[in-house]
Write a protein that holds these residues in place. Sequence first.
Motif, PDB file in Angstrom:
ATOM      1  N   LYS A  23       9.815  -9.068   2.461  1.00 12.47           N
ATOM      2  CA  LYS A  23       9.753  -8.445   3.786  1.00 12.47           C
ATOM      3  C   LYS A  23       8.445  -7.687   3.993  1.00 12.47           C
ATOM      4  O   LYS A  23       7.809  -7.820   5.052  1.00 12.47           O
ATOM      5  N   PRO A  24       7.992  -6.877   3.017  1.00 15.16           N
ATOM      6  CA  PRO A  24       6.654  -6.284   3.195  1.00 15.16           C
ATOM      7  C   PRO A  24       5.564  -7.350   3.337  1.00 15.16           C
ATOM      8  O   PRO A  24       4.584  -7.139   4.042  1.00 15.16           O
ATOM      9  N   ALA A  29       1.743 -10.040   6.958  1.00 14.05           N
ATOM     10  CA  ALA A  29       1.305 -11.200   7.723  1.00 14.05           C
ATOM     11  C   ALA A  29       1.137 -10.859   9.197  1.00 14.05           C
ATOM     12  O   ALA A  29       0.168 -11.261   9.850  1.00 14.05           O
ATOM     13  N   VAL A  30       2.105 -10.070   9.747  1.00 16.77           N
ATOM     14  CA  VAL A  30       2.008  -9.691  11.158  1.00 16.77           C
ATOM     15  C   VAL A  30       0.776  -8.825  11.387  1.00 16.77           C
ATOM     16  O   VAL A  30       0.024  -9.018  12.356  1.00 16.77           O
ATOM     17  N   LEU A  31       0.532  -7.858  10.490  1.00 13.03           N
ATOM     18  CA  LEU A  31      -0.635  -6.973  10.642  1.00 13.03           C
ATOM     19  C   LEU A  31      -1.940  -7.743  10.475  1.00 13.03           C
ATOM     20  O   LEU A  31      -2.925  -7.474  11.165  1.00 13.03           O
ATOM     21  N   ALA A  59      14.613   2.183  10.487  1.00 13.85           N
ATOM     22  CA  ALA A  59      14.540   2.818   9.166  1.00 13.85           C
ATOM     23  C   ALA A  59      14.088   1.813   8.110  1.00 13.85           C
ATOM     24  O   ALA A  59      13.290   2.137   7.211  1.00 13.85           O
ATOM     25  N   THR A  60      14.601   0.596   8.230  1.00 11.82           N
ATOM     26  CA  THR A  60      14.209  -0.440   7.257  1.00 11.82           C
ATOM     27  C   THR A  60      12.721  -0.744   7.362  1.00 11.82           C
ATOM     28  O   THR A  60      12.037  -0.970   6.355  1.00 11.82           O
ATOM     29  N   LEU A  61      12.194  -0.745   8.602  1.00 11.55           N
ATOM     30  CA  LEU A  61      10.772  -0.991   8.804  1.00 11.55           C
ATOM     31  C   LEU A  61       9.948   0.074   8.085  1.00 11.55           C
ATOM     32  O   LEU A  61       8.928  -0.248   7.444  1.00 11.55           O
ATOM     33  N   GLN A  62      10.362   1.313   8.191  1.00  8.18           N
ATOM     34  CA  GLN A  62       9.633   2.388   7.510  1.00  8.18           C
ATOM     35  C   GLN A  62       9.638   2.175   5.997  1.00  8.18           C
ATOM     36  O   GLN A  62       8.640   2.433   5.310  1.00  8.18           O
ATOM     37  N   MET A  63      10.758   1.643   5.460  1.00 10.84           N
ATOM     38  CA  MET A  63      10.825   1.333   4.023  1.00 10.84           C
ATOM     39  C   MET A  63       9.812   0.237   3.666  1.00 10.84           C
ATOM     40  O   MET A  63       9.111   0.325   2.660  1.00 10.84           O
ATOM     41  N   HIS A  64       9.717  -0.794   4.517  1.00  9.46           N
ATOM     42  CA  HIS A  64       8.785  -1.886   4.253  1.00  9.46           C
ATOM     43  C   HIS A  64       7.335  -1.394   4.337  1.00  9.46           C
ATOM     44  O   HIS A  64       6.477  -1.827   3.547  1.00  9.46           O
ATOM     45  N   SER A  66       6.353   1.624   3.665  1.00 11.10           N
ATOM     46  CA  SER A  66       6.138   2.405   2.435  1.00 11.10           C
ATOM     47  C   SER A  66       5.888   1.477   1.247  1.00 11.10           C
ATOM     48  O   SER A  66       4.986   1.714   0.428  1.00 11.10           O
ATOM     49  N   ALA A  67       6.676   0.384   1.154  1.00 13.09           N
ATOM     50  CA  ALA A  67       6.492  -0.568   0.045  1.00 13.09           C
ATOM     51  C   ALA A  67       5.121  -1.242   0.125  1.00 13.09           C
ATOM     52  O   ALA A  67       4.456  -1.469  -0.895  1.00 13.09           O
ATOM     53  N   LEU A  68       4.681  -1.561   1.343  1.00 14.30           N
ATOM     54  CA  LEU A  68       3.380  -2.196   1.498  1.00 14.30           C
ATOM     55  C   LEU A  68       2.261  -1.223   1.139  1.00 14.30           C
ATOM     56  O   LEU A  68       1.244  -1.621   0.545  1.00 14.30           O
ATOM     57  N   ARG A  69       2.428   0.075   1.478  1.00 10.67           N
ATOM     58  CA  ARG A  69       1.399   1.064   1.149  1.00 10.67           C
ATOM     59  C   ARG A  69       1.231   1.218  -0.362  1.00 10.67           C
ATOM     60  O   ARG A  69       0.141   1.541  -0.847  1.00 10.67           O
ATOM     61  N   LYS A  70       2.316   0.993  -1.111  1.00  9.51           N
ATOM     62  CA  LYS A  70       2.185   1.071  -2.567  1.00  9.51           C
ATOM     63  C   LYS A  70       1.252  -0.004  -3.105  1.00  9.51           C
ATOM     64  O   LYS A  70       0.689   0.138  -4.193  1.00  9.51           O
TER      65      LYS A  70
END
Length: 886
Positions: A23-24, A29-31, A59-64, A66-70
Amino acid sequence: MRFEVLGPVRVCHDDGELPVPPKPRALLAVLLAARGKPVTVERLLAELWPDGAPSTATATLQMHVSALRKVVGDRVGTAPSGYRLDLAGASFDAAEFEQSRSLDLWRGEAYEGVAAGPSVAAAGARLTELRLNARQEWAQRALTEGRHVEAATELAGWVAEQPTAEGLVRHLMVALYRSGRAGDALRAYDRTAAALDELGARPGPELDALAAAVRRQDPTLDRPANGVPARRNRFIGRRAELDRVIDLLGTARLLTIVGPGGAGKTRLSLELAREVASDHDTVHVVELAEHREGPLAIRLAAAAGIREEPGTPLLDTVTRQLGGRVLVVLDNCEHVRAEAAELAHTLLAACPGLRLVATSREQLGLSGEVIFGLGGLATPAPGSTDPHSDAVRLLADRVAAARGGAGLAPAEQAVAAELCRRLDGLPLAIELAAARLRALPLSEIVSRLDRRLDVLTGTSPVARHQTMRAAIDWGYDLLDVPQQELLRRLGVFAGGFDLAAATEVAGGDPLDPLTQLVDRSMVEWRDGRYRMTETIREYARERLGPVERAAAFLALTNYWTTKLKAPPPVDGPAHTEWLATIGADHDTIVAAVDWSLHEGDPAEGLAIAAAMWWYWWVAGRMAEGLGWLGRALDRSAEPTALRAKALRAAAALARNSGDLAEARRLGEEGLATFRTLDDRTGMIAALNNLLITAQAQEDYPASLAFGQEALELAEAAGDARMIAAASNNTAGTLRCMGRLDEAEPLFTRALDGFRALNDRRGEAAALTNLSTTHRRRGRYEPARSTMREALAIYTELGIAEGQLDAVEGLAQLAVLEGSAVDGLRLLVLAERERSALGAPSFTPDEIADRDDAEARARAALSPAEVALAFRAASATSLAEAVAELL
């Protein structure tokens, strides 16, 4: 950090690929599809959950996020109402591909493996379309460069991925056809037609037309080969011979194809050159059939586009410039066998990368020469009707062309086999026989030919030659009297000709008999001009009786004397057309000069040679021009205005060749002759000529004296053109002497005069001189605009020497204004082009300015920067430099 979407979406670092959850990865891909622009939360939800976002999606988007920022750190930043990906300092394969069009960047389908919404699909579709375009561009380059096998291999894989991409399929079919795989090309078409049929469509008209062309073996599909004339029709047979000569050339540096007239030596040599062209850097075909006098190096230089250099033997210039892997074809050497052998010996010794193919009726006799004997095409054995023999295949192909597509009928096969045997399989004889089938049955042709062949049997190679003569005799006998008379008279042409020239030589309207000669294959019509093959032309000349020969050559000479009376036009398009016309008829023109000097009126030959000097100069054939002018002057010793004009022309060619002493001698003799005749117009032109020569010799007092007298005489006569010319040239001498205050008004007067006359070349010369004067006085901006104006005119006229004068002037301005690298690049480029053109500067102050500018540039630059300027010059053509400066 590197982002990749040309295949599976990836994030890479120096240590390799960074893991990104599904999902991230979709979010990434969208960004990436947004190319750094903000994407709203609403849009992201729609992209990541295209079937509808759940209530917890925000909320799930914010999790994704955060995962992408890692993985990518703070490159994922917040934006008004959404997020954006910062691409600054990172590499992105999609952006690189759009810039470079490199297909090596692709690893699969764009955004492969990502389940995202419409923006990613749109970005992927756009990249896929760009890849298709890049593939087609690559395929076109590969085909143009002769890499047909490589193109076929690569295209086969691409077409398997995109079976309905008709552009790729067309390139694949051409690549397969040129690789000798016509059947595979048609199978590729069938697979695409089937794939389109499943979609309810059918191939487009271009693909259909290509398939039809493959089926009929259209000669326009054949492999192009730079330097080799295009095929006029299909090459039939000779596959075994062609393979053999390719093998022989692979192990030898000199291959001579020998055989009788009409055997097809020229055609085989051209097919050989076409087959091996991709193995060589350049191919040069040198036609020697019409060479009469002078060194053969003149022909080779013209074929290779090499211009003579002052003070250097032409052959030395040629051998120095024939670098790399070069193939030279010397065609029709028999009448210049000794000279051809000497040229071949010199070329092979001086050019280690050169291979040479010669065609002749006898070998050259050099050590290391490999001889390939060429007879007729393979014919059926006695009593056989083998339709697959090369001779019968050629006859059938040409019969089909003559009959509008209807080939040999089954009942004609036995007669066809007999005809081919009787003609010894000689290709030209077969072609002539096929052309007759438009009017006669095949059996009648054999009976007519039979009566002549019975007389000409019993000798060996000569018998084949006599068979050829019999075939032409027979074709000639089928012509009516007006056609025969016209054919004989057309023999005076040494190359192609147009209807106007044919009318003059024929002495009346030749259109009807000329059309009939074309229909009967005695004359060819190609690219807007008529021509005869060399064998038929020789035959036609032999048929000319003494009286008829004199009348035909006299008409030809009168035609060119009249046509060349008018000076070359001065406006651009007309000047370009004039040069092309004279170039196409050059061999015929010098044939008229040659006849006049030896059999006709030498004064006519002198008149034509004197009028040709401008062409010889612009074309870089100054040695050839001086040779003809010298021979004509030797045969016309009377002190006439024509002789004086020819002396002036020879002086101009000598000066532009770098022989200033000879130019001065010829010029002074011409002036003396004009003075004796009290020819004021001739005196003005001769004084102008001498002015420039004395200027180049740095004899400024004499140059000024010549110029002042020319100006006085021109003013007294009211000759506006010569007033402008004398003003321009005299001002040049004053400028060389540093007398700029006196030079500038004269340059301005010349410019105004040339403009009033619409003399574009004179206008450009005056502008160039004014620009130099502005630069000397520190007026850089008007110097630049004036020189650019001159450059534009010289480019319009197609005068390379003038372009180089302007390029050097602009280069000097660049150095003076601090652009040393760019100025040095242009100076080096101009020096290279001058050497190639054989057009050195001979005006002393211009030479000094150029040398000073180069010295300034080198002093201002480091060794590395100087090397950079030289590399940049090597990578830039004159046309590119001119476009850049304009």
